[in-house]
Scaffold this motif. Structure first.
Motif, PDB file in Angstrom:
ATOM      1  N   PHE A 134     -21.693  24.679  15.768  1.00 54.83           N
ATOM      2  CA  PHE A 134     -22.454  25.927  15.826  1.00 54.83           C
ATOM      3  C   PHE A 134     -23.717  25.644  16.653  1.00 54.83           C
ATOM      4  CE2 PHE A 134     -24.877  23.957  12.445  1.00 54.83           C
ATOM      5  CZ  PHE A 134     -23.897  23.220  11.774  1.00 54.83           C
ATOM      6  N   ALA A 135     -24.529  26.695  16.911  1.00 54.50           N
ATOM      7  CA  ALA A 135     -25.594  26.525  17.910  1.00 54.50           C
ATOM      8  C   ALA A 135     -26.656  25.506  17.499  1.00 54.50           C
ATOM      9  CB  ALA A 135     -26.248  27.876  18.204  1.00 54.50           C
ATOM     10  N   SER A 136     -26.886  25.309  16.206  1.00 56.84           N
ATOM     11  CA  SER A 136     -27.954  24.375  15.805  1.00 56.84           C
ATOM     12  C   SER A 136     -27.430  22.987  15.465  1.00 56.84           C
ATOM     13  CB  SER A 136     -28.746  24.945  14.628  1.00 56.84           C
ATOM     14  OG  SER A 136     -27.893  25.219  13.539  1.00 56.84           O
ATOM     15  N   GLY A 137     -26.123  22.748  15.524  1.00 58.86           N
ATOM     16  CA  GLY A 137     -25.624  21.409  15.195  1.00 58.86           C
ATOM     17  C   GLY A 137     -24.125  21.387  14.976  1.00 58.86           C
ATOM     18  N   GLU A 138     -23.665  20.312  14.348  1.00 59.62           N
ATOM     19  CA  GLU A 138     -22.246  20.220  14.005  1.00 59.62           C
ATOM     20  C   GLU A 138     -22.093  19.320  12.781  1.00 59.62           C
ATOM     21  OE1 GLU A 138     -20.257  18.511  17.447  1.00 59.62           O
ATOM     22  OE2 GLU A 138     -20.380  16.547  16.516  1.00 59.62           O
ATOM     23  N   VAL A 139     -20.979  19.509  12.061  1.00 59.16           N
ATOM     24  CA  VAL A 139     -20.713  18.686  10.887  1.00 59.16           C
ATOM     25  C   VAL A 139     -19.325  18.079  11.045  1.00 59.16           C
ATOM     26  CG1 VAL A 139     -20.382  18.724   8.381  1.00 59.16           C
ATOM     27  CG2 VAL A 139     -22.228  20.035   9.389  1.00 59.16           C
ATOM     28  N   ARG A 140     -19.263  16.736  10.967  1.00 59.31           N
ATOM     29  CA  ARG A 140     -17.987  16.025  11.112  1.00 59.31           C
ATOM     30  C   ARG A 140     -17.512  15.436   9.798  1.00 59.31           C
ATOM     31  NH1 ARG A 140     -16.335  14.418  16.025  1.00 59.31           N
ATOM     32  NH2 ARG A 140     -17.456  15.432  17.689  1.00 59.31           N
ATOM     33  N   VAL A 200     -21.852  32.162  17.177  1.00 59.30           N
ATOM     34  CA  VAL A 200     -22.189  32.483  18.559  1.00 59.30           C
ATOM     35  C   VAL A 200     -23.504  31.769  18.893  1.00 59.30           C
ATOM     36  CG1 VAL A 200     -20.981  34.707  18.474  1.00 59.30           C
ATOM     37  CG2 VAL A 200     -23.422  34.609  17.896  1.00 59.30           C
ATOM     38  N   GLY A 201     -24.025  32.027  20.095  1.00 54.71           N
ATOM     39  CA  GLY A 201     -25.302  31.405  20.465  1.00 54.71           C
ATOM     40  C   GLY A 201     -25.165  30.428  21.620  1.00 54.71           C
ATOM     41  N   GLY A 229     -25.807  33.460  15.210  1.00 57.87           N
ATOM     42  CA  GLY A 229     -26.219  32.725  16.401  1.00 57.87           C
ATOM     43  C   GLY A 229     -26.980  31.442  16.134  1.00 57.87           C
ATOM     44  N   ASN A 230     -27.355  31.183  14.879  1.00 57.03           N
ATOM     45  CA  ASN A 230     -28.166  29.993  14.562  1.00 57.03           C
ATOM     46  C   ASN A 230     -29.258  29.759  15.611  1.00 57.03           C
ATOM     47  OD1 ASN A 230     -25.235  28.932  13.158  1.00 57.03           O
ATOM     48  ND2 ASN A 230     -27.110  28.730  11.967  1.00 57.03           N
ATOM     49  N   ARG A 231     -29.926  30.838  16.011  1.00 59.88           N
ATOM     50  CA  ARG A 231     -31.118  30.794  16.890  1.00 59.88           C
ATOM     51  C   ARG A 231     -30.819  30.315  18.299  1.00 59.88           C
ATOM     52  NH1 ARG A 231     -33.515  26.332  14.076  1.00 59.88           N
ATOM     53  NH2 ARG A 231     -31.558  26.173  12.929  1.00 59.88           N
ATOM     54  N   LEU A 239     -22.410  42.712  11.002  1.00 59.74           N
ATOM     55  CA  LEU A 239     -23.691  42.045  10.733  1.00 59.74           C
ATOM     56  C   LEU A 239     -24.021  41.172  11.938  1.00 59.74           C
ATOM     57  CD1 LEU A 239     -23.035  40.505   7.170  1.00 59.74           C
ATOM     58  CD2 LEU A 239     -24.510  42.480   7.618  1.00 59.74           C
ATOM     59  N   ALA A 240     -25.329  40.957  12.181  1.00 60.55           N
ATOM     60  CA  ALA A 240     -25.762  39.984  13.189  1.00 60.55           C
ATOM     61  C   ALA A 240     -26.778  39.070  12.514  1.00 60.55           C
ATOM     62  CB  ALA A 240     -26.395  40.694  14.376  1.00 60.55           C
TER      63      ALA A 240
END
Ligand code: MUC
Ligand code: MG
Length: 367
Positions: free
Chosen positions: A21-27, A163-164, A192-194, A215-216
């Motif tokens: 996602f726009a602010s990071g990722e989780v593995r 998104v983002g 959009g996670n900013r 929703l947004a």
């Protein structure tokens, strides 16, 4: 009944595929299992998922703040003296996942002691929630395939689309592909996670009108104060504050400033006690809520549905309850299941969960 000890166990469970996602990722789920012990032998349990890209917490910080500060401050307090517990927790700023896990473990103990499910103690409104599934970044056809598989396997028809990215057409193409694949009956919304500026977000919102979103969320940073207010004013759907409204005070500021018109409630960051405050505040101010997901495992999901199903306002929209499906394994003896697009609360005392000791041995990182 008194608190005697708070145990913290770091563990790591790999994801089947990374969530981006726009602010990071989780593995992998590198979380901390928190167990509160009492002098009557009852043990409450909850999960702390550190999210450095959102709150600055890490596994080590969760363990450190609980061991060094919270455990000494709370040991000896009555399990039911919640206001005292919170007065002490709030002497420390930040650390939302650590505080929330302690809070929810105490509610688990209260439910066990009273032989009542936590969801009943909270509000007891309904016995299940509709589920919304979160789709992380990928190519349009792969995200559409995943959505179709999730719909066909679990009956889920509500999707939150991450998104983002830049150019914004990357994400617009995804949303169009999802609508095309899923048809009009699916509910789609975006988070959009900013990642975008306010003006990029405004272009995207207009382009998404024919797609139909409901929703947004956090399309641009709330810290871009005027741009965000300008954007929210022109949004034709509720604009959700998530990571910019993580405390009751931030929720108030966000709604009064025009930085959002709806709030994401996450038990992983406000536990049950603070989530109640956020929810009641939103109801009082006339703002909708959505039960969000902090990329929770099954234990966190049990907590989210226990809270969401407890209240009319929290269960109106589908809750984000399916991120655990991306994990390769989990810790509960009784797995969480989603059927017909819904997830049921556990009709058992407390949170109604037990930790599988073999799995904990396999995944814990402290031995
Ligand atoms: C979400 O709703 O944003 C991603 C970052 C985070 O803090 O939570 C997740 C999901
Ligand atoms: Mg979000």
């Amino acid at each position: 009944m008194k608190i005697t000890a708070i145990e913290t166990i770091p563990y790591s469970i790999p994801y089947l595929k990374p969530l981006r996602f726009a602010s990071g990722e989780v593995r992998s789920a590198e979380h901390v299992l928190v167990q509160v012990h009492t002098d009557e032998g009852l043990v409450g349990v909850a999960d702390a998922p550190p999210r450095p890209f959102t709150y600055g917490e890490t596994q080590q910080s969760v363990i450190g703040v609980i061991e060094k500060i919270f455990a000494p401050q709370l040991t000896g307090l009555d399990v039911f003296a919640r206001e005292q517990v919170h007065a002490r927790l709030h002497r420390t700023v930040g650390n939302p996942a650590a505080k929330s896990a302690v809070d929810m473990a105490l509610w688990d103990i209260a439910g066990q002691a009273l032989s009542q499910p936590v969801t009943q103690l909270l509000g007891g409104y309904t016995d299940r929630m509709r589920v919304s599934h979160m789709l992380g970044f990928d190519a349009p056809e792969r995200m559409a395939e995943e959505a179709e598989r999730i719909r066909d396997t679990y009956g889920i028809t509500t999707f939150k689309v991450k998104v983002g990215r830049r150019p914004i057409t990357l994400d617009l193409d995804v949303c169009r592909a999802l609508r095309e694949t899923l048809g009009d009956e699916a509910e789609l919304y975006v988070d959009g996670n900013r990642g975008w500026t306010a003006s990029e977000s405004a272009v995207a919102l207009r382009a998404l009108e024919p797609v139909g979103i409901t929703l947004a969320e956090e399309l641009c940073p709330a810290d871009d104060v005027l741009g965000r207010r300008w954007l929210v004013r022109q949004s034709t759907v509720p604009f959700v504050a998530d990571e910019s409204a993580t405390t009751p005070a931030e929720v108030t500021r966000s709604l009064l400033d025009g930085a959002a018109t709806a709030i994401s409630v996450k038990t992983a960051r406000t536990g049950f006690t603070q989530s109640q405050r956020v929810l009641f505040q939103c109801e009082g101010m006339g703002a909708e809520v959505v039960m969000g997901n902090q990329i929770d495992g099954q234990l966190g999901t049990v907590c989210t549905v226990a809270f969401g199903a407890a209240y009319a306002a929290a269960s109106r929209r589908a809750g984000e309850l399916s991120n655990f499906l991306d994990m390769s394994d989990d810790l509960l003896t009784e797995p969480v299941t989603i059927a017909d697009g819904t997830l049921a609360v556990r009709d058992l005392p407390g949170l109604g969960v037990a930790i599988d000791s073999d799995k904990l041995t396999r995944y814990r990182q402290d031995r």
